[in-house]
Design an enzyme around this catalytic site. Structure first.
Site, mmCIF file in Angstrom:
data_model
loop_
_atom_site.group_PDB
_atom_site.id
_atom_site.type_symbol
_atom_site.label_atom_id
_atom_site.label_comp_id
_atom_site.label_asym_id
_atom_site.label_seq_id
_atom_site.Cartn_x
_atom_site.Cartn_y
_atom_site.Cartn_z
ATOM 1 N N ASP A 314 43.761 2.937 52.593
ATOM 2 C CA ASP A 314 44.554 2.169 51.642
ATOM 3 C C ASP A 314 43.894 2.122 50.270
ATOM 4 O OD1 ASP A 314 47.087 1.318 52.159
ATOM 5 O OD2 ASP A 314 46.572 -0.764 52.524
ATOM 6 N N ASP A 361 38.885 -0.858 63.771
ATOM 7 C CA ASP A 361 38.426 -1.136 62.416
ATOM 8 C C ASP A 361 37.411 -0.071 62.021
ATOM 9 O OD1 ASP A 361 40.021 -3.318 62.098
ATOM 10 O OD2 ASP A 361 38.472 -4.796 62.584
ATOM 11 N N ASP A 363 34.506 -0.039 61.011
ATOM 12 C CA ASP A 363 33.111 -0.205 61.401
ATOM 13 C C ASP A 363 32.925 -0.305 62.911
ATOM 14 O OD1 ASP A 363 34.472 -2.837 60.869
ATOM 15 O OD2 ASP A 363 32.660 -3.588 61.846
ATOM 16 N N ASP A 458 47.537 -9.463 64.014
ATOM 17 C CA ASP A 458 47.234 -9.016 65.367
ATOM 18 C C ASP A 458 47.774 -9.981 66.417
ATOM 19 O OD1 ASP A 458 45.478 -10.965 64.540
ATOM 20 O OD2 ASP A 458 43.711 -9.671 64.607
#
Length: 866
Positions: A314, A361, A363, A458
């Site tokens: 993004d 995600d 990470d 979520d």
């Protein structure tokens, strides 16, 4: 089952065959004494002979009550055998009699007297106790149609409710309340020593009884309305306590029993496995944070023609696009960046076509076994739409780093992923957590993709799936690990977003209303959302004793001894029960530290979200940052300092009241001062968290023992093992000391899937047989191989899953006092450091003020005039 137990049951006429004695004996021992080595499910299979219609994987409170009543039926309501009339205690239980006589054990004495009474009653009243009209066999008694009838469940519920109402509403004087508390506490302390899940349910019942009795007493006997100050103080505290009581009850329901779902195996033929798209959304995270996740995703054990990895950038960064092209993964961007992460994923859904979507995600580094562990359940259940795995962090969060508790004390997330999600799974209410999860594309597209109405997209997505009748699953196996927030301010910002989002869901899509959810699902979702409204109640608890100490307003209008006998049991039973249930995943009283740190900051966002749920926007949690110098975050601590000052003032006022106040108020003053002192220690712990420790590692170390081979410059090879590793280096333990100069070029070999991978490195330092290395000049392929040999191993995080139980809540209480003391010391040290240059600062201030004052101008003359 011991022969002694079998002989006693046969002699007493309870059973007619040794196998029956063994079976029912195992059930009773597992329920009340000691769980067998095989575990709960093993004896559950054996117990199904007597309780065939009880689902031991989803045991409810009514089922537990039915089991207890059936066991009493089997032992007491039966036709006595011939040998029962001649029962000789000296022959039946010689070991118990000898143990009682030698050790004077209360339990053995009570058991002996009970058996003696039963034998006397059988001999004295054989006709009265003859139940020949009832079914004679154990099987017929256990399988009596009464136990299968719906009335049995309702009878158990009615009996439980009746007993609870009597225990809760019966008024006691001080002596009776003390006796009630002592007896119940003695039973609870004995029950908590018994292993197994059913004793946990017993403790839950005790805690609910005592806490509800306390709330009843507070609402009916302790509100003083003679003045407006007393009325407001009492009602405000009662409302905060009612909130805590509701959350306590909902939490017990949510976590009292766990499903512990097992992995479902995949078909042997990989051709039957579905296609999976792996989405890795990113915004502004550094490329060094993103790389390991991409490398590990490419190495997932899945057919390569059915696995597609996509970076959802993004931030539209050129370096990320080039990296994606170099390693051969998909790169997706969008022109309009609306709805943050949710919009990013929804845009990717329109450009891909995999049957399933795995989301990580940027990470969170997955292990190579992630898909093989999570995908099996989908193939056997078409209604299964979500499989969630835990979020695990290999770097310390601000609490762990600043309090030096990393890997010593369970962190804030472990309770949710270790216990709460397992409890949710029992009720088909597993929450989607935004990462480390797999979703079926069809149901996801049916609800319009990831939810965009709130900032916690979520949890809202899983709520929508459950409303459509889809099922979810939670596998409590760590299959990915990531980075925690680096600073307390970033951590608070993340929690503010969670609190705001859950409050928005509560307002806009309340789980208590609407169609599609079961009662249990409504309770689980409601508890999760109500939990984040603790800001105001926690602030009330931190200031409630000040109403009396400073304003002489009664929050609890009752004698001091009555307060002690009602408040302390409520707190003690809740603590004992929560420690029994959650002690492996959270230390006692640490939840109050977390709430104290966050309460002030989530109060305003949650209040605004309740009133105006459309306000607020998604904020990205920064990961991979550094803390180059230790510092004390004065901005974060401002509300703690205000509350600390008020409580210190209240403590001084309490000391004044002890000296000058009336004698009949001394007990009340002492109780409020003790409460204030506890609040001071909580605030001191909050101050200790605000001291940001130095964090200069770009890559975080993971402690793990991995076999490896060290290639020395002279061509020799040493078999060694690692003590820790990271993306940038490794610490290894050699079989003997080897002297190596700094920056000596070496190679380290690691094995994966039967292959050996060598990585060039340089020495940092040696100390005895320990060697520290840093990797040097790794190629792109070597970087990928290194991640897959370390972070991406299937067993990479199994060691971190094991947690020891806290043992006793006193450890957590000691932590509170220790951390509070450290916080006070830290505050004094920081204040002295700030005041040290005060004289020079005053001189500078005086000089600045002097320059601002208007100066008196000297008289001047005009030519020719004075």
């Amino acid at each position: 089952m011991s022969s002694r137990w079998t002989r006693w049951l046969l002699a007493s006429g309870a059973v007619r065959h040794p196998d029956d004695a063994a079976s029912i004996g195992t059930v009773l021992l597992s329920l009340f004494l000691v769980a067998p080595p095989e575990g709960w499910h093993a004896w559950g299979r054996q117990a199904r002979r007597f309780f065939p219609h009880v689902d031991f994987d989803r045991l409810r409170l009514s089922d537990a009550l039915r089991i207890v009543l059936q066991c009493l039926w089997l032992l007491l309501v039966r036709r006595p055998g011939e040998a029962r009339h001649g029962l000789d205690l000296r022959q039946v239980l010689p070991r118990e009699r000898r143990r009682w006589s030698e050790r004077r054990h209360l339990e053995g004495a009570l058991r002996l007297y009970w058996l003696r009474f039963k034998a006397w009653a059988v001999r004295r009243f054989p006709a009265l106790l003859d139940r020949s009209r009832l079914r004679g066999s154990v099987e017929h008694a256990a399988l009596h149609p009464f136990w299968d009838h719906w009335l049995a469940s309702y009878a158990c519920y009615a009996l439980a409710v009746l007993l609870a109402v009597v225990c809760i509403t019966t008024p006691f004087d001080i002596a009776s309340q003390a006796l009630f508390v002592v007896l119940l506490l003695a039973m609870a302390l004995w029950v908590r020593r018994v292993p197994g899940p059913v004793p946990t349910l017993i403790l839950v019942v005790f805690s609910i009884t005592v806490s509800t009795r306390y709330i009843w007493w507070r609402a009916t006997s302790t509100i003083n309305d003679d003045t407006m100050a007393n009325l407001i103080a009492g009602v405000v505290l009662l409302c905060a306590e009612l909130y805590a009581w509701v959350v306590l009850l909902l939490g017990f329901f949510q976590t009292s029993w766990m499903l512990r779902r097992k992995v479902v195996a995949l078909p042997a033929d990989p051709g039957l496995w579905p296609s999976v798209d792996v989405f890795i959304p990113t915004y502004n995270e550094p490329l060094r944070v993103l790389k390991p996740t991409i490398y590990a995703a490419q190495a997932l054990d899945w057919p390569k023609d059915k696995l597609n990895v996509y970076i959802l950038d993004d931030g539209s960064r050129e370096e990320v696009r080039r990296f994606a092209e170099e390693i051969g993964v998909g790169y997706l961007i969008r022109e309009q960046h609306n709805h943050a992460k949710a919009g990013n994923i929804n845009h990717a859904l329109t450009l891909t076509d995999g049957e399933f979507v795995a989301i990580f995600d940027c990470d969170h580094i997955p292990t190579r076994s992630f898909l093989q562990v999570t995908m099996g359940g989908f193939l056997g259940d078409e209604k299964l739409a979500l499989v969630q795995t835990p979020h695990h962090f290999f770097s310390p969060d601000p609490f762990e780093r600043n309090l030096n508790s990393f890997r010593k004390v369970p962190n804030e997330n472990e309770l949710f992923y270790g216990r709460v999600q397992d409890g949710n799974d029992l009720w088909n209410a597993t929450f989607f957590c935004g990462s480390c999860a797999v979703l079926r594309r069809g149901p996801l597209e049916e609800i319009g993709g990831i939810a965009v109405e709130t900032v916690t997209e979520d949890a809202h997505t899983s709520l929508k799936l459950h409303r459509r009748g889809y099922r979810s699953a939670y596998l409590n196996l760590v299959q990915a690990a990531g980075l925690a927030t680096e600073s307390l301010s970033a951590h608070i910002g993340q929690r503010i977003r969670w609190a705001r989002g859950m409050t928005q869901i509560f307002r806009t899509d309340n789980p208590l209303f609407g169609k599609g959810l079961s009662l249990a699902q409504r309770i689980c979702y409601s508890n999760a959302m109500l939990h984040f409204l603790y800001g105001i109640p926690r602030t009330v608890f931190l200031t409630a004793p000040l109403a009396f100490l400073l304003l002489h307003a009664y929050t609890i209008y009752a004698p001091a001894m009555a307060i002690v006998l009602y408040v302390l049991p409520h707190m003690i039973f809740a603590t004992i029960t929560n420690s029994r249930m959650h002690g492996q995943f959270r230390r006692s009283y640490w939840g109050e530290i977390y709430e104290t740190v966050l309460a002030w900051y989530i109060t305003l966002p949650t209040t605004i979200a309740l009133l105006f749920p459309k306000l607020g926007k998604f904020n990205v949690t920064a990961k991979g940052g550094l803390v180059e110098e230790s510092y004390f975050d004065w901005n974060i601590t401002k509300p703690y300092l205000v509350l600390l000052s008020l409580n210190l003032l209240g403590l001084l006022a309490g000391g004044y009241r002890l000296v000058t106040g009336p004698n009949d108020e001394l007990g009340t003053v002492l109780v409020n001062m003790a409460w204030t002192g506890y609040n001071l220690f909580l605030l001191g712990a909050a101050l200790a968290v605000a001291k940001e420790s130095r964090q200069v590692r770009v890559t975080h170390r993971v402690h793990a023992r991995l076999p490896l081979t060290l290639h020395l410059p002279d061509g020799k090879c040493l078999p060694c093992h690692s003590s820790d590793y990271s993306e940038g280096g490794m610490a290894i333990v050699m079989p003997h000391a080897v002297k190596l100069a700094p920056d000596t070029p070496l190679h380290v070999s690691l094995r994966r899937s039967g292959r050996s991978f060598a990585f060039p490195c340089l020495t940092v330092f040696t100390k005895g047989n320990r060697l520290s290395l840093r990797f040097s000049a790794l190629s792109r392929q070597q970087e990928m191989d290194l991640v897959q040999c370390t972070f991406g191993r299937a067993d990479a995080w199994l060691r971190d899953e094991a947690r020891a139980h806290e043992g006793t809540p006193m450890h957590g209480l000691r932590d509170i006092f220790r951390l509070g003391r450290d916080g006070f010391r830290l505050l004094i040290t920081q204040a002295l450091d700030y005041l040290d240059p005060l004289p020079s600062r005053l001189l500078v201030l005086v000089h600045r003020l002097a320059t601002l004052l208007p100066r008196q101008r000297a008289p001047h003359t005009i030519q020719g005039k004075p």
